[in-house]
Design an enzyme around this catalytic site. Sequence first.
Site, PDB file in Angstrom:
ATOM      1  CE  LYS A  49      -3.620  -2.515   2.451  1.00 31.00           C
ATOM      2  NZ  LYS A  49      -4.265  -2.822   3.752  1.00 31.00           N
ATOM      3  CD  GLN A  93      -3.110  -4.465   6.832  1.00 32.62           C
ATOM      4  OE1 GLN A  93      -3.245  -3.410   6.222  1.00 32.62           O
ATOM      5  NE2 GLN A  93      -3.517  -5.614   6.330  1.00 32.62           N
ATOM      6  CG  ASP A 116      -9.276  -0.297   5.656  1.00 32.74           C
ATOM      7  OD1 ASP A 116      -9.178  -0.734   4.494  1.00 32.74           O
ATOM      8  OD2 ASP A 116      -8.483  -0.579   6.560  1.00 32.74           O
TER       9      ASP A 116
HETATM   10  N1  GUN Z   1      -6.388  -7.059   6.510  1.00 25.07           N
HETATM   11  C1  GUN Z   1      -6.732  -7.808   5.447  1.00 25.07           C
HETATM   12  N2  GUN Z   1      -7.342  -7.043   4.528  1.00 25.07           N
HETATM   13  C2  GUN Z   1      -7.392  -5.796   5.026  1.00 25.07           C
HETATM   14  C3  GUN Z   1      -7.901  -4.550   4.554  1.00 25.07           C
HETATM   15  O1  GUN Z   1      -8.462  -4.431   3.452  1.00 25.07           O
HETATM   16  N3  GUN Z   1      -7.739  -3.499   5.368  1.00 25.07           N
HETATM   17  C4  GUN Z   1      -7.158  -3.601   6.577  1.00 25.07           C
HETATM   18  N4  GUN Z   1      -7.057  -2.502   7.333  1.00 25.07           N
HETATM   19  N5  GUN Z   1      -6.685  -4.719   7.064  1.00 25.07           N
HETATM   20  C5  GUN Z   1      -6.797  -5.810   6.279  1.00 25.07           C
END
Ligand code: GUN
Length: 291
Positions: A49, A93, A116
């Site tokens: 990311k 995350q 998110d």
């Molecule tokens: N863990 C697995 N997928 C995601 C996601 O799309 N966002 C976040 N914050 N954590 C994750």
Amino acid sequence: MASIIEGKAISQKILADIKSSVASCARPPCAVFVRVGEDPASVIYVNQKQKIATEIGIKTSTILLPQNVECEMLLDTIRQLNEDTTVDGILIQAPLPTLEMQEAAFAMVDPTKDIDGFHSYNLGLLCQESDRGFWPCTPAGIVELIRSTNMDLTGKHTVVLGRSLIVGKPVGLLMLQKKEFANTTVTFCHSRSKNISHYAQDADLLIAAMGQPQAITADMIKPGAIVIDVGINRISDNNSEKGYRVVGDVDFENVKEVAGFITPVPGGVGPMTIAMLMKNTLLAYQRHAHR
Ligand code: GUN
């Protein structure tokens, strides 16, 4: 033989558009990622990311907290990010050490910085079909992939396999909306559903998000259906250098002979999730700039 929905190429086009919008921002949009512990998948995801954000001119930083962090300390960190006017987007995350901590952390994020789309407020706005919130990134990416087929799905049957808060539930709600890309009749199936094949065989749009490698086979597919594969599963493969390969929830090789459109794994839904995160970060910046 299905058309392959090229998520990678579609995501690159979206990222290029975001990059040019970012270039005309008064300052770079800024996203902060919070990662707790050293979960190997989380390390990879956050790095990916950050890398893509940097490529398109979005500023990022990552706050690392130890696996044994106190919940209060994590919540304090989020409070500070909420108050920091130079921060547009916050991403916590997942997974966090405990589910309680995860729920508390998601709830603490300022909904206007919730890139998110996991905050209850934004999930509520999605239920209300409001455009003021943030859609969760994977469901938003799936919608873009479906739109790329140019198929009119009005009145057609969407079957979602999986009921997670991150993918299954929100993507079903999106395909239920009174919007031109949606207006479908939605069925949710899950691990306790009986006779999943029966529902899958009637799906004009099948979204597989159960996390079971290659579980969706050609006999479960309606000829011509759109098949979206959200699965990312590692299976052992002695022919591969790493000893494993990544497959989806769909038996791609056989299903593509029956479906009308299909997403590959990798290169389908995965790249779209990050593109939508970048889109949400730009949106958060634009909304903050116009407050
Ligand atoms: N863990 C697995 N997928 C995601 C996601 O799309 N966002 C976040 N914050 N954590 C994750």
